[in-house]
Design a protein around this motif. Structure first.
Motif, mmCIF file in Angstrom:
data_model
loop_
_atom_site.group_PDB
_atom_site.id
_atom_site.type_symbol
_atom_site.label_atom_id
_atom_site.label_comp_id
_atom_site.label_asym_id
_atom_site.label_seq_id
_atom_site.Cartn_x
_atom_site.Cartn_y
_atom_site.Cartn_z
ATOM 1 N N ILE A 1 0.840 -1.193 0.000
ATOM 2 C CA ILE A 1 0.000 0.000 0.000
ATOM 3 C C ILE A 1 0.875 1.244 0.000
ATOM 4 O O ILE A 1 1.818 1.357 0.793
ATOM 5 N N GLU A 2 0.565 2.191 -0.880
ATOM 6 C CA GLU A 2 1.270 3.477 -0.944
ATOM 7 C C GLU A 2 0.251 4.616 -0.938
ATOM 8 O O GLU A 2 -0.567 4.733 -1.851
ATOM 9 N N CYS B 1 -2.492 7.138 -4.909
ATOM 10 C CA CYS B 1 -3.077 6.063 -4.095
ATOM 11 C C CYS B 1 -2.824 4.782 -4.880
ATOM 12 O O CYS B 1 -3.365 4.599 -5.974
ATOM 13 N N SER B 2 -1.985 3.906 -4.357
ATOM 14 C CA SER B 2 -1.488 2.782 -5.134
ATOM 15 C C SER B 2 -1.487 1.512 -4.298
ATOM 16 O O SER B 2 -1.122 1.520 -3.122
ATOM 17 N N VAL B 3 -1.905 0.419 -4.929
ATOM 18 C CA VAL B 3 -1.924 -0.895 -4.283
ATOM 19 C C VAL B 3 -1.301 -1.899 -5.236
ATOM 20 O O VAL B 3 -1.564 -1.869 -6.445
ATOM 21 N N ALA B 4 -0.460 -2.775 -4.726
ATOM 22 C CA ALA B 4 0.168 -3.802 -5.553
ATOM 23 C C ALA B 4 0.189 -5.124 -4.808
ATOM 24 O O ALA B 4 0.168 -5.165 -3.572
ATOM 25 N N GLU C 1 -0.882 -4.475 -10.041
ATOM 26 C CA GLU C 1 -0.870 -3.127 -9.464
ATOM 27 C C GLU C 1 -2.073 -2.330 -9.949
ATOM 28 O O GLU C 1 -2.461 -2.416 -11.120
ATOM 29 N N VAL C 2 -2.657 -1.555 -9.028
ATOM 30 C CA VAL C 2 -3.775 -0.677 -9.344
ATOM 31 C C VAL C 2 -3.446 0.696 -8.767
ATOM 32 O O VAL C 2 -3.070 0.814 -7.597
ATOM 33 N N ASN C 3 -3.587 1.773 -9.593
ATOM 34 C CA ASN C 3 -3.206 3.114 -9.174
ATOM 35 C C ASN C 3 -4.288 4.133 -9.488
ATOM 36 O O ASN C 3 -5.001 3.998 -10.484
ATOM 37 N N ILE C 4 -4.351 5.147 -8.649
ATOM 38 C CA ILE C 4 -5.152 6.321 -8.969
ATOM 39 C C ILE C 4 -4.414 7.524 -8.384
ATOM 40 O O ILE C 4 -3.953 7.495 -7.242
ATOM 41 N N LYS C 5 -4.277 8.572 -9.205
ATOM 42 C CA LYS C 5 -3.582 9.774 -8.743
ATOM 43 C C LYS C 5 -4.567 10.924 -8.727
ATOM 44 O O LYS C 5 -4.904 11.490 -9.780
ATOM 45 N N LYS C 6 -5.023 11.250 -7.548
ATOM 46 C CA LYS C 6 -5.994 12.321 -7.371
ATOM 47 C C LYS C 6 -5.990 12.729 -5.906
ATOM 48 O O LYS C 6 -5.882 11.888 -5.019
ATOM 49 N N LYS C 7 -6.105 14.003 -5.647
ATOM 50 C CA LYS C 7 -6.068 14.490 -4.274
ATOM 51 C C LYS C 7 -7.310 14.068 -3.491
ATOM 52 O O LYS C 7 -8.410 14.007 -4.027
ATOM 53 N N MET D 1 -10.891 5.406 -1.747
ATOM 54 C CA MET D 1 -10.499 4.469 -2.791
ATOM 55 C C MET D 1 -9.639 3.299 -2.324
ATOM 56 O O MET D 1 -9.559 2.282 -3.012
ATOM 57 N N ILE D 2 -8.975 3.407 -1.173
ATOM 58 C CA ILE D 2 -7.939 2.437 -0.823
ATOM 59 C C ILE D 2 -8.439 0.996 -0.789
ATOM 60 O O ILE D 2 -7.822 0.089 -1.353
#
Length: 220
Positions: free
Chosen positions: A13-14, A20-23, A33-39, A45-46
């Motif tokens: 978890i990152e 916001c990233s999970v691998a 890996e699944v990622n989303i970049k948003k404030k 989303m986690i």
């Protein structure tokens, strides 16, 4: 060397920055890996991203051997969200947690993708301060790294003028400023290669490494 590594599969978890990233790294070294970049979407989303990573890998939480989580420095709120998610999953499935130093994982990512051996990372803390650390690699290992320190912007300008590339959201180099947090893929990879000795079931003692003292702000 392989016998000294952490067991797989590892869920990583990152949430230390905007990403916001999970691998999930499985027993065959296959990465999902699944990622989303948003404030401001981490708390929302986690767990959805965790479910998607598990679904992609066709594994369940009970198949995991550990949960790795980016432990800081970074966004105070983001780090707390990631750590809470990691501890919740680990506690429910009786898994150990591997707290992964965020800058070390980012340095490992930069080195792995670029083969740069000597560089620094500097991320913004506030208007006047930054987190800063130097890294030097030899033979696929951390040869030398400095302790993360708080520095001022004037100090950063001096360091940027006298040496290596500086990555991070510090504004010194537009080509490098987007590289300010690791992907969960490298949280997983770092945990697998370097994190065996950090495995812990003592969830109550696990806290993010803020570096700078955390002070809660109360709106008046």
């Amino acid at each position: 060397m392989r016998k000294n590594r952490a067991e797989l599969p590892i869920l990583a978890i990152e949430t230390s920055g905007e990403l916001c990233s999970v691998a999930l790294l499985d027993e065959n070294d296959v990465l999902f890996e699944v990622n989303i970049k948003k404030k401001n979407v981490h708390s929302e989303m986690i767990f959805r991203l965790i479910s998607e990573a598990l679904e992609l890998s066709a594994l369940s939480v009970n198949d995991l051997k550990a949960v790795a989580v980016s432990s800081g420095p970074g966004s105070f709120t983001g780090l707390r969200i990631g750590m809470s998610a990691a501890k919740g999953i680990a506690f429910g499935a009786n898994l150990p947690v591997i707290p992964v130093p965020t800058f070390d994982a980012l340095a490992w990512q930069i080195y792995s993708l670029s083969e740069l051996r000597n560089f620094a990372i500097a991320n913004v803390v506030n208007v006047t301060e930054l987190y800063y650390a130097d890294y030097n690699f030899e033979k696929n290992m951390f040869h030398n790294k400095t302790k993360i320190e708080l520095i001022g912007r004037e100090d950063l300008v001096k360091r940027a003028a006298e040496k290596k590339k500086i990555f991070g959201n510090n504004g010194q180099n537009k080509d490098n400023q987007s590289v300010s947090a690791p992907n969960a893929a490298f949280i997983a990879n770092w945990a697998y290669i370097f994190g065996k000795d950090l495995l812990t079931f003592k969830y109550d003692y696990l806290e993010p490494d803020y570096i700078k003292k955390f002070v809660a702000r109360i709106k008046k």
